[in-house]
Scaffold this motif. Structure first.
Motif, mmCIF file in Angstrom:
data_model
loop_
_atom_site.group_PDB
_atom_site.id
_atom_site.type_symbol
_atom_site.label_atom_id
_atom_site.label_comp_id
_atom_site.label_asym_id
_atom_site.label_seq_id
_atom_site.Cartn_x
_atom_site.Cartn_y
_atom_site.Cartn_z
ATOM 1 N N GLU A 680 0.820 -1.220 -0.021
ATOM 2 C CA GLU A 680 0.060 0.064 -0.034
ATOM 3 C C GLU A 680 1.100 1.150 0.015
ATOM 4 O O GLU A 680 2.170 1.404 0.297
ATOM 5 N N ASN A 681 0.027 2.317 -0.547
ATOM 6 C CA ASN A 681 0.981 3.729 -0.351
ATOM 7 C C ASN A 681 0.414 4.373 1.039
ATOM 8 O O ASN A 681 -0.469 4.321 1.528
ATOM 9 N N GLN A 682 1.498 4.602 1.775
ATOM 10 C CA GLN A 682 1.265 5.034 3.098
ATOM 11 C C GLN A 682 2.282 6.481 3.289
ATOM 12 O O GLN A 682 3.228 6.777 3.152
ATOM 13 N N TYR A 683 1.617 7.655 3.749
ATOM 14 C CA TYR A 683 1.825 8.604 4.300
ATOM 15 C C TYR A 683 2.163 8.801 5.560
ATOM 16 O O TYR A 683 1.242 8.791 6.518
ATOM 17 N N ILE A 694 9.834 5.270 12.790
ATOM 18 C CA ILE A 694 9.792 5.352 11.213
ATOM 19 C C ILE A 694 9.351 6.912 10.990
ATOM 20 O O ILE A 694 8.702 7.345 11.628
ATOM 21 N N THR A 695 10.477 7.730 10.383
ATOM 22 C CA THR A 695 10.161 9.042 10.241
ATOM 23 C C THR A 695 9.156 9.536 9.293
ATOM 24 O O THR A 695 8.690 8.767 8.511
ATOM 25 N N ARG A 696 8.768 10.624 9.278
ATOM 26 C CA ARG A 696 7.883 11.429 8.533
ATOM 27 C C ARG A 696 8.155 11.338 7.245
ATOM 28 O O ARG A 696 9.267 11.327 6.373
ATOM 29 N N GLY A 697 7.017 11.079 6.227
ATOM 30 C CA GLY A 697 7.300 10.784 4.844
ATOM 31 C C GLY A 697 6.521 10.021 4.101
ATOM 32 O O GLY A 697 5.569 9.402 4.624
ATOM 33 N N PHE A 769 9.615 1.584 2.159
ATOM 34 C CA PHE A 769 10.616 2.002 1.373
ATOM 35 C C PHE A 769 10.052 3.496 0.835
ATOM 36 O O PHE A 769 8.840 3.549 0.404
ATOM 37 N N PRO A 770 10.950 4.266 0.813
ATOM 38 C CA PRO A 770 10.625 5.743 0.344
ATOM 39 C C PRO A 770 10.237 5.538 -1.047
ATOM 40 O O PRO A 770 10.881 4.859 -1.771
ATOM 41 N N ILE A 771 9.001 6.407 -1.466
ATOM 42 C CA ILE A 771 8.709 6.335 -2.754
ATOM 43 C C ILE A 771 9.396 7.179 -3.697
ATOM 44 O O ILE A 771 10.059 8.067 -3.361
ATOM 45 N N THR A 772 9.480 7.032 -4.919
ATOM 46 C CA THR A 772 10.012 7.896 -5.930
ATOM 47 C C THR A 772 8.766 8.116 -7.009
ATOM 48 O O THR A 772 7.940 7.277 -7.431
ATOM 49 N N ARG A 773 8.949 9.416 -7.564
ATOM 50 C CA ARG A 773 8.136 9.542 -8.651
ATOM 51 C C ARG A 773 8.532 9.718 -9.988
ATOM 52 O O ARG A 773 7.866 9.956 -10.871
ATOM 53 N N GLU A 774 9.778 8.847 -9.967
ATOM 54 C CA GLU A 774 10.342 8.623 -11.296
ATOM 55 C C GLU A 774 9.708 7.378 -11.723
ATOM 56 O O GLU A 774 9.317 6.331 -10.995
ATOM 57 N N THR A 775 9.496 7.363 -13.189
ATOM 58 C CA THR A 775 8.543 6.345 -13.874
ATOM 59 C C THR A 775 9.625 5.338 -14.449
ATOM 60 O O THR A 775 10.690 5.576 -14.915
ATOM 61 N N ILE A 776 9.084 4.039 -14.332
ATOM 62 C CA ILE A 776 9.729 2.809 -15.201
ATOM 63 C C ILE A 776 9.747 3.152 -16.449
ATOM 64 O O ILE A 776 10.800 3.261 -17.150
#
Length: 911
Positions: A680-683, A694-697, A769-776
């Motif tokens: 899942e995506n989680q903020y 777990i730090t903010r992000g 895992f930190p997300i990235t907005r780079e696309t494959i």
């Protein structure tokens, strides 16, 4: 010609006869229709064939509603037998008038006299009848009323609650009495008749026969008399009565009528009231205040004030009453006058008592605080007659209270400002005060906790043994000294969350040194312990990593011939040589050593991998294929988010994390049970975590849960240590490196790992895992629609502001950002924006809902979307009610943001 003339003469005569008949019929019909009585005609079958207008009015029906119906249909049931018999007699030629009751259309009754007559044919056969109906309802009702009056007179005479005497006008002798008189005086009616008044009077002056004769004489002359009399009954008992004498005509004769009421209870009540008023007057004269009765006007015009008025106001009562010198309303402090008026009027409207404190100026212009309590006085109809109450001087009390309140506020600010939790109790161990930090740590508010036992609010256990820890208040009260909590103490908050704490308790003593309560000061050390454990673990890992890296480096050199030479040797041997089997064992062992060596390199942070955008769902599916085939006793359930954002890392490294966690889960369950994998995506808006902080992000979160027995509590702090294992020595080599390698890989990817073992069993590992907005594959979906409007981003997180602005700019929008709700409100005053992207949680200022509310005061039609890492909350729903268009969960994706922004910008606002 003669015949013709004769025929014409016959027709003329016939015509004249018909004309005369028609004239008589008109006269008859006019007579019938205008007659005062009703007329009804019926045929031989007793069916109505004709009624006149009067009869129609009597019964309240239209004529056509009556005609054709049986006459008996309209007769009262009780009279139907009589009417039927009279109609039968009419057929026989015997007729007479009789009374009967009719039922009207509105169900009222009509009493009447019916006078029937038979109608006979030329053949002397009965052809029907007609009847004249005379309405006697009023006469009937009057007769019945008269009869009832006559019947009830004696009943009423005897049922009244007062004694009644009928006196002879000349002699004053008693001629008649009612039953109540007999009860009151104890005589029978026969005994009292012609009895002297002297026998039923006390005889004490002025209640004598002569005085009674004077009263009777005056009443006989037409002057009614009302007086109090001291009476005597048959047994000699004296009692008080009130006598009302009047002249009356009874049976055509002049009499004097005496109505006598026993007022003994009233006289006693009046005497008691007089005594009470005397006592009340004495009491009010000594009260430290002023009792009053006033009118409900702006001056509070006093109708009565007690003697305490002088001490309270400096004015004598005479000056205050009726505003002779000053009105009480003018004494009230100008700033308090509206408060007093509103308080009293509200109480009057609700017909409730009121009480209040306010200020007045006395005659010397000294300011005083007063306390007033009062209520409206209403009559039986509910009309306000006056206001009554009591006012007392509370100046000294108010000054003391103000000083105490100031001290309390200072103490409250102090307690709520310190970083430790503070709870105070009484000697019974019940909570008296709890500060803000203690509210947060225990989960109980000040309002809820007051009066509860400390053990209910402050529940503590030993973290190691899980046994309930001793209540520190009991220990303080028992020993009377400062005490501290034992090591490894945990607080179980209201919501069940466990927090490590350290605290101390101390007795609270009064001036005489007696213990009157206990103060408990405590602080959470959960994060401190985690940091200490993390530091110790990091030091262990660092040491192990250095050793592992060096060992792995040396192993690489030693493994080269072990891996390469067996193949050369096999080529030199015959295919059926027994040595080939030994060489294959050497190759297999060397390969296992190479795998272990690779894990040692990973743990030592010496492995090399390229960082590239990855889809975690794809790697999970690849890893599961690697585990195939699975035994029938083991099931793997997938719950993978379809809109999962990308992460950045090494494909093989992430693969190793997932594989090691799955192998670990399988071994803990012995391949029997179920493994669940969820993404899942989680903020994360605030720090959290059991094992790691777990730090903010913005993260992609992977959860791997099993149904095994769980991890024993005593080893949970060591499971990520290198070489730590609970497996037996005969297991394959490499045991003890799996979770330490997982931890190392996650940390190299700037991620976090945490785990949880619920009481009911099983283990869940959480990997962030930190997300990235780079696309494959760099491409924007054709469904993603942008625009050129202006947008303001409001978020307290700098990275979030930068990321959101870049996404909006990529979609073509003009985007700017501010870091607080207050700054956003000020910004909008000078720079309007088409849309606001508004973070809901901003701890250091007003939140999203309040920000949007203030924005609407500047621009009532302001459009906005809400973003947050939390689920939809009450504050989110409040903002949506204000008019915000949508709520979007963090982390934001280009697609989710584009859709929400475009939808809100295109929304048409009603009105």
């Amino acid at each position: 010609m003669i015949g013709i003339w004769s025929s014409g003469e016959d027709i003329t005569l016939k015509r004249r006869a018909e004309t005369a008949l028609e004239s008589r019929e008109r006269q008859f019909r006019t007579l019938v229709e205008t007659m005062h009585d009703g007329l009804i005609v019926q045929d031989e079958n007793d069916l109505i064939t004709y009624v006149n207008e009067r009869f129609s009015e009597m019964l309240g029906y239209k004529k056509d509603e009556l005609i054709g119906n049986p006459l008996l249909q309209y007769i009262d049931f009780s009279d139907q037998a009589l009417v039927k018999e009279q109609l039968r007699q009419c057929r026989r030629g015997h007729v007479k008038s009789f009374e009967a009751c009719w039922i009207r259309a509105d169900e009222d009754r009509v009493y009447s006299v019916i006078s029937p007559r038979a109608i006979w044919g030329e053949d002397e056969e009965y052809r029907g009848s007609f009847a004249v109906v005379t309405d006697i309802s009023e006469k009937k009702i009057s007769e019945e009323a008269l009869q009832a009056s006559e019947v009830n007179y004696r009943s009423i005479f005897n049922s009244v609650n007062d004694a009644i005497f009928v006196h002879d006008l000349e002699t004053g002798a008693i001629l008649d009495v009612n039953d109540r008189m007999c009860e009151m005086y104890g005589y029978t009616a026969d005994e009292i008749r012609f009895f002297s008044i002297e026998g039923i009077s006390s005889g004490q002056f002025p209640y004598t026969v002569d005085k009674a004769a004077q009263y009777i004489k005056l009443a006989a002359a037409g002057e009614p008399q009302l007086f109090k009399w001291h009476a005597k009954d048959k047994n000699g008992r004296l009692f008080w009565v009130e006598v009302n004498l009047k002249h009356a005509m009874i049976g055509g004769k002049s009499r004097v009528l005496a109505v006598v009421r026993d007022i003994t209870d009233r006289i006693m009540a009046e005497e008691a009231l007089a005594e009470s008023q005397r006592a009340l007057s004495t009491l009010m004269g000594n009260l430290p205040g002023m009792a009053y009765r006033c009118r409900n006007d702006i001056d509070w015009t006093m109708e009565f004030v007690s003697d305490g008025c002088q001490a309270l106001t400096g004015y004598p009562a005479f000056d205050i009453i009726e505003n002779r010198k000053v009105s009480y309303g003018k004494l009230i402090h100008p700033d308090d006058q509206q408060l007093v008026w509103r308080t009293v009027q509200t109480a009057i409207d609700k017909k409730e008592p009121f009480q209040m404190m306010y200020r007045i100026f006395d005659a010397s212009n000294h300011l005083k605080w007063v306390w007033e309590k009062g209520c409206g006085i209403f009559d039986k109809s509910g009309e306000l007659k006056a206001i009554e109450g009591f006012i007392t001087d509370i100046t000294d009390y108010k000054l003391t209270q103000d000083a105490l309140e100031e001290e309390r506020q200072r103490l409250d600010v102090t307690l709520r400002s310190i970083g430790d939790g503070v709870i105070t109790t009484d000697v019974n161990g019940r909570v008296v005060l709890i500060n803000k930090v203690a509210e947060y740590l225990t989960g109980w508010s000040q309002e809820e906790a007051i009066g509860m036992r400390l053990s209910e609010v402050f529940r503590i256990i030993n973290e190691v043994t899980r046994a309930e820890a001793e209540n520190p208040v009991d220990k303080v009260l028992r020993h009377g000294i400062i005490v501290g909590l034992a090591n490894h103490t945990a607080l179980i908050s209201r919501d069940g969350v466990e927090k490590s704490i350290a605290d101390s308790g101390a007795p609270i003593r009064d001036r005489q040194g007696n213990i009157i309560g206990v103060v408990l000061v405590f602080r959470e050390i959960t994060e401190t312990k985690k940091l200490q454990e993390a530091l110790a673990r990091a030091q262990r890992l660092e040491t192990a990593s250095m050793v592992a890296s060096q060992v792995a480096h040396d192993f690489n050199n030693l493994l080269a011939p072990l891996i390469a030479y067996p193949e050369f040797i096999k080529q030199a041997l015959s295919k059926d040589s027994q040595a080939i089997k030994y060489l294959e064992d050497i190759e297999s062992s060397a390969q296992q050593m190479a795998d272990i060596n690779q894990q040692l390199l990973t743990m030592g942070r010496r492995s090399h991998f390229n960082l590239e955008p990855l889809n975690l769902n794809r790697i999970i599916k690849q890893t599961i294929k690697q585990l195939q085939p699975l035994p029938d006793s083991l099931k793997i359930q997938l719950n993978l988010a379809k809109d999962l954002m990308n992460i950045k890392g090494g494909d093989s490294q992430i693969f190793r994390v997932i594989l090691n966690l799955l192998i670990n889960a399988r071994e803990s369950m012995h391949d029997q049970g179920e493994i669940t994998i969820k993404t899942e995506n989680q903020y994360i808006d605030q720090k959290r975590g059991q094992f790691n902080i777990i730090t903010r992000g913005e993260y992609v979160k992977m959860t791997i849960s099993d149904t095994g027995p769980g991890i024993p509590r005593e080893i949970r702090g060591r499971i990520f240590d290198p070489f730590f294992t609970t497996k037996t020595t005969e297991k394959k080599r490499g045991s003890g490196l799996g979770l330490s390698v997982v931890n190392a890989v996650v940390e190299e990817h700037n991620g976090f790992i945490d785990f949880e073992c619920p009481p009911e069993g099983g283990t869940s590992f959480y990997v962030y895992f930190p997300i990235t907005r780079e696309t494959i594959e760099e491409s924007i979906s054709v469904e993603t629609i942008g625009g050129t409007e202006s947008i303001l981003v409001v978020d307290d997180d700098k990275i979030q502001r930068e990321v959101t602005c870049k996404l909006l700019q990529k979609l073509g929008y003009t985007a700017e950002a501010v870091e607080s709700g207050e700054e956003a409100v000020e910004y909008l005053k000078s720079t309007p924006r088409d849309l606001i992207v508004l973070d809901m949680i901003m701890p250091n200022g007003i939140d999203g809902a309040e920000t949007y509310k203030r924005m609407l005061e500047i621009n009532p039609g302001q459009k906005a979307i809400l973003v947050s890492g939390y689920a939809e909350s009450e504050r989110v729903r409040q903002a949506l009610e204000y008019g915000a268009g949508a709520f979007v969960r963090k982390p934001l994706t280009l697609k989710s943001l584009a859709a929400a922004v475009r939808k809100e910008l295109d929304r048409v606002i009603a009105g």
